[in-house]
Design a protein around this motif. Structure first.
Motif, PDB file in Angstrom:
ATOM      1  N   LEU A 116      -2.691  -7.376   6.527  1.00  0.00           N
ATOM      2  CA  LEU A 116      -1.609  -7.761   5.619  1.00  0.00           C
ATOM      3  C   LEU A 116      -0.264  -7.846   6.333  1.00  0.00           C
ATOM      4  CD1 LEU A 116      -2.692  -5.783   2.442  1.00  0.00           C
ATOM      5  CD2 LEU A 116      -2.976  -8.225   2.926  1.00  0.00           C
ATOM      6  N   VAL A 117      -0.023  -6.959   7.279  1.00  0.00           N
ATOM      7  CA  VAL A 117       1.221  -7.034   8.042  1.00  0.00           C
ATOM      8  C   VAL A 117       1.197  -8.247   8.971  1.00  0.00           C
ATOM      9  CG1 VAL A 117       2.605  -5.852   9.814  1.00  0.00           C
ATOM     10  CG2 VAL A 117       1.806  -4.595   7.803  1.00  0.00           C
ATOM     11  N   ASP A 118       0.031  -8.567   9.527  1.00  0.00           N
ATOM     12  CA  ASP A 118      -0.086  -9.743  10.402  1.00  0.00           C
ATOM     13  C   ASP A 118       0.214 -11.043   9.660  1.00  0.00           C
ATOM     14  OD1 ASP A 118      -0.760  -8.238  12.622  1.00  0.00           O
ATOM     15  OD2 ASP A 118      -2.912  -8.679  12.512  1.00  0.00           O
ATOM     16  N   ILE A 119      -0.218 -11.151   8.406  1.00  0.00           N
ATOM     17  CA  ILE A 119      -0.034 -12.421   7.681  1.00  0.00           C
ATOM     18  C   ILE A 119       1.250 -12.456   6.848  1.00  0.00           C
ATOM     19  CG2 ILE A 119      -2.519 -12.881   7.626  1.00  0.00           C
ATOM     20  CD1 ILE A 119      -2.441 -12.121   4.609  1.00  0.00           C
TER      21      ILE A 119
ATOM     22  N   ALA B 131      -1.121   3.276   9.112  1.00  0.00           N
ATOM     23  CA  ALA B 131      -1.124   2.387  10.282  1.00  0.00           C
ATOM     24  C   ALA B 131       0.088   2.675  11.165  1.00  0.00           C
ATOM     25  CB  ALA B 131      -1.135   0.921   9.844  1.00  0.00           C
ATOM     26  N   ASN B 132       1.208   2.984  10.557  1.00  0.00           N
ATOM     27  CA  ASN B 132       2.403   3.336  11.325  1.00  0.00           C
ATOM     28  C   ASN B 132       2.148   4.581  12.175  1.00  0.00           C
ATOM     29  OD1 ASN B 132       5.281   2.937  11.931  1.00  0.00           O
ATOM     30  ND2 ASN B 132       5.509   4.904  10.905  1.00  0.00           N
TER      31      ASN B 132
ATOM     32  N   ALA C 201       3.473  -9.685  -8.490  1.00  0.00           N
ATOM     33  CA  ALA C 201       3.511  -8.333  -9.050  1.00  0.00           C
ATOM     34  C   ALA C 201       4.647  -7.559  -8.384  1.00  0.00           C
ATOM     35  CB  ALA C 201       2.185  -7.622  -8.820  1.00  0.00           C
ATOM     36  N   ALA C 202       5.310  -6.735  -9.158  1.00  0.00           N
ATOM     37  CA  ALA C 202       6.411  -5.947  -8.615  1.00  0.00           C
ATOM     38  C   ALA C 202       5.927  -4.663  -7.956  1.00  0.00           C
ATOM     39  CB  ALA C 202       7.409  -5.623  -9.724  1.00  0.00           C
ATOM     40  N   GLY C 203       5.112  -3.910  -8.649  1.00  0.00           N
ATOM     41  CA  GLY C 203       4.699  -2.611  -8.149  1.00  0.00           C
ATOM     42  C   GLY C 203       3.371  -2.593  -7.430  1.00  0.00           C
ATOM     43  N   ASP C 204       2.500  -3.562  -7.712  1.00  0.00           N
ATOM     44  CA  ASP C 204       1.154  -3.541  -7.135  1.00  0.00           C
ATOM     45  C   ASP C 204       1.147  -3.522  -5.605  1.00  0.00           C
ATOM     46  OD1 ASP C 204       0.345  -3.591  -9.750  1.00  0.00           O
ATOM     47  OD2 ASP C 204      -0.583  -5.570  -9.658  1.00  0.00           O
ATOM     48  N   PRO C 205       1.996  -4.315  -4.931  1.00  0.00           N
ATOM     49  CA  PRO C 205       1.971  -4.267  -3.468  1.00  0.00           C
ATOM     50  C   PRO C 205       2.289  -2.872  -2.901  1.00  0.00           C
ATOM     51  CG  PRO C 205       3.065  -6.251  -4.190  1.00  0.00           C
ATOM     52  CD  PRO C 205       2.863  -5.387  -5.415  1.00  0.00           C
ATOM     53  N   MET C 206       3.014  -2.073  -3.642  1.00  0.00           N
ATOM     54  CA  MET C 206       3.332  -0.725  -3.181  1.00  0.00           C
ATOM     55  C   MET C 206       2.063   0.122  -3.056  1.00  0.00           C
ATOM     56  SD  MET C 206       5.778   1.005  -2.097  1.00  0.00           S
ATOM     57  CE  MET C 206       7.395   1.478  -2.604  1.00  0.00           C
ATOM     58  N   SER C 207       0.994  -0.262  -3.773  1.00  0.00           N
ATOM     59  CA  SER C 207      -0.253   0.499  -3.683  1.00  0.00           C
ATOM     60  C   SER C 207      -0.874   0.414  -2.291  1.00  0.00           C
ATOM     61  CB  SER C 207      -1.256   0.012  -4.740  1.00  0.00           C
ATOM     62  OG  SER C 207      -1.686  -1.303  -4.462  1.00  0.00           O
ATOM     63  N   ILE C 208      -0.446  -0.544  -1.496  1.00  0.00           N
ATOM     64  CA  ILE C 208      -0.920  -0.690  -0.127  1.00  0.00           C
ATOM     65  C   ILE C 208      -0.072   0.156   0.824  1.00  0.00           C
ATOM     66  CG2 ILE C 208      -1.425  -2.380   1.701  1.00  0.00           C
ATOM     67  CD1 ILE C 208      -1.368  -4.473  -0.681  1.00  0.00           C
ATOM     68  N   GLY C 209       0.990   0.721   0.307  1.00  0.00           N
ATOM     69  CA  GLY C 209       1.930   1.479   1.134  1.00  0.00           C
ATOM     70  C   GLY C 209       1.301   2.602   1.924  1.00  0.00           C
ATOM     71  N   ILE C 210       0.355   3.336   1.341  1.00  0.00           N
ATOM     72  CA  ILE C 210      -0.253   4.449   2.065  1.00  0.00           C
ATOM     73  C   ILE C 210      -1.001   3.932   3.298  1.00  0.00           C
ATOM     74  CG2 ILE C 210      -2.361   4.543   0.663  1.00  0.00           C
ATOM     75  CD1 ILE C 210      -0.535   7.559   2.159  1.00  0.00           C
ATOM     76  N   ALA C 211      -1.665   2.787   3.186  1.00  0.00           N
ATOM     77  CA  ALA C 211      -2.360   2.211   4.345  1.00  0.00           C
ATOM     78  C   ALA C 211      -1.359   1.799   5.419  1.00  0.00           C
ATOM     79  CB  ALA C 211      -3.215   1.013   3.921  1.00  0.00           C
ATOM     80  N   VAL C 212      -0.227   1.247   5.001  1.00  0.00           N
ATOM     81  CA  VAL C 212       0.802   0.835   5.959  1.00  0.00           C
ATOM     82  C   VAL C 212       1.402   2.062   6.646  1.00  0.00           C
ATOM     83  CG1 VAL C 212       3.054  -0.291   6.176  1.00  0.00           C
ATOM     84  CG2 VAL C 212       1.262  -1.341   4.785  1.00  0.00           C
ATOM     85  N   LEU C 213       1.638   3.128   5.893  1.00  0.00           N
ATOM     86  CA  LEU C 213       2.158   4.355   6.505  1.00  0.00           C
ATOM     87  C   LEU C 213       1.144   4.970   7.466  1.00  0.00           C
ATOM     88  CD1 LEU C 213       3.981   5.968   3.467  1.00  0.00           C
ATOM     89  CD2 LEU C 213       5.020   4.948   5.505  1.00  0.00           C
TER      90      LEU C 213
ATOM     91  N   PRO D 299       6.600  -1.449  15.680  1.00  0.00           N
ATOM     92  CA  PRO D 299       7.615  -1.297  14.637  1.00  0.00           C
ATOM     93  C   PRO D 299       7.328  -2.087  13.351  1.00  0.00           C
ATOM     94  CG  PRO D 299       8.404  -2.796  16.322  1.00  0.00           C
ATOM     95  CD  PRO D 299       7.087  -2.238  16.813  1.00  0.00           C
ATOM     96  N   ARG D 300       6.314  -2.951  13.349  1.00  0.00           N
ATOM     97  CA  ARG D 300       6.060  -3.795  12.180  1.00  0.00           C
ATOM     98  C   ARG D 300       5.655  -2.991  10.944  1.00  0.00           C
ATOM     99  NH1 ARG D 300       1.653  -7.503  13.102  1.00  0.00           N
ATOM    100  NH2 ARG D 300       0.736  -5.660  14.044  1.00  0.00           N
ATOM    101  N   TYR D 301       4.954  -1.879  11.134  1.00  0.00           N
ATOM    102  CA  TYR D 301       4.467  -1.107   9.988  1.00  0.00           C
ATOM    103  C   TYR D 301       5.611  -0.393   9.279  1.00  0.00           C
ATOM    104  CZ  TYR D 301       0.098  -2.410  12.041  1.00  0.00           C
ATOM    105  OH  TYR D 301      -0.928  -3.152  12.553  1.00  0.00           O
ATOM    106  N   LYS D 302       6.473   0.231  10.030  1.00  0.00           N
ATOM    107  CA  LYS D 302       7.630   0.888   9.411  1.00  0.00           C
ATOM    108  C   LYS D 302       8.538  -0.163   8.776  1.00  0.00           C
ATOM    109  CE  LYS D 302      11.277   4.296   9.910  1.00  0.00           C
ATOM    110  NZ  LYS D 302      12.003   3.722   8.825  1.00  0.00           N
ATOM    111  N   ALA D 303       8.705  -1.288   9.445  1.00  0.00           N
ATOM    112  CA  ALA D 303       9.531  -2.363   8.892  1.00  0.00           C
ATOM    113  C   ALA D 303       8.940  -2.885   7.581  1.00  0.00           C
ATOM    114  CB  ALA D 303       9.681  -3.497   9.902  1.00  0.00           C
ATOM    115  N   ALA D 304       7.617  -3.054   7.532  1.00  0.00           N
ATOM    116  CA  ALA D 304       6.968  -3.520   6.290  1.00  0.00           C
ATOM    117  C   ALA D 304       7.153  -2.492   5.180  1.00  0.00           C
ATOM    118  CB  ALA D 304       5.481  -3.779   6.536  1.00  0.00           C
TER     119      ALA D 304
END
Length: 167
Positions: free
Chosen positions: A93-96, A123-124, A109-121, A131-136
């Motif tokens: 998701l960060v790549d695309i 990955a960080n 959706a406003a809040g739904d993408p935030m549900s991916i936040g734990i995976a991004v954190l 730096p892309r994960y923290k930036a995302a």
């Protein structure tokens, strides 16, 4: 078998609560059946809430100590292997994600993408020099805090295009 909309719900029900899965396995649902459901869930995930639900279900099943229901998940006690589903989803998701898009996934959706936040954190933590994960994460958080429509009372809308409150 299952429609694309039913599958995340069925898979979440089977995978999200580890004791339930173990009880089902003990009562006749084979590991191969659970693995098949997991694979179908991963193959048919397309929307932000589906990615978030799939990541959370797999975290709760495979890495219970890292799920929000773990005994001490924050900060995560260890990085996940880069080959795990949560990290793979975050990478994909960060790549695309176009640089100009503030949300991790732009799907209205406003809040739904935030549900991916734990995976991004996670990955960080797995890739601390990227730096892309923290930036995302920072971009997603700012998007929720400052860009999403709100009611006069301050409730955050469920949709980006207009104020909608969902139960």
């Amino acid at each position: 078998m299952f429609t694309r909309f039913q599958l995340p719900l069925v898979a979440t029900a089977l995978l999200a609560v580890s004791p339930t899965v173990h009880a089902l396995l003990a009562e006749g649902l084979t590991k191969a059946q659970v693995d098949g459901l997991r694979q179908q869930m991963m193959d048919k995930t397309h929307l932000s809430w589906e990615f978030g639900t799939a990541v959370e279900a797999i975290l709760e099943h495979d890495f219970a100590d890292l799920s929000p229901y773990g005994s001490a998940p924050f900060p995560p006690p260890y990085p996940l292997d880069a080959s795990t589903y949560p990290i793979g989803i975050a990478q994909h998701l960060v790549d695309i994600k176009p640089a100009y898009v503030k949300s991790i996934v732009e799907d209205g959706a406003a809040g739904d993408p935030m549900s991916i936040g734990i995976a991004v954190l996670l990955a960080n933590q797995t890739f601390p020099n990227d730096p892309r994960y923290k930036a995302a994460w920072d971009s997603q958080l700012a998007f929720i805090e400052y860009d999403i429509p709100r009611t006069g009372e301050g409730a955050i809308s469920h949709r980006v295009s207009e104020v909608q409150l969902w139960a």
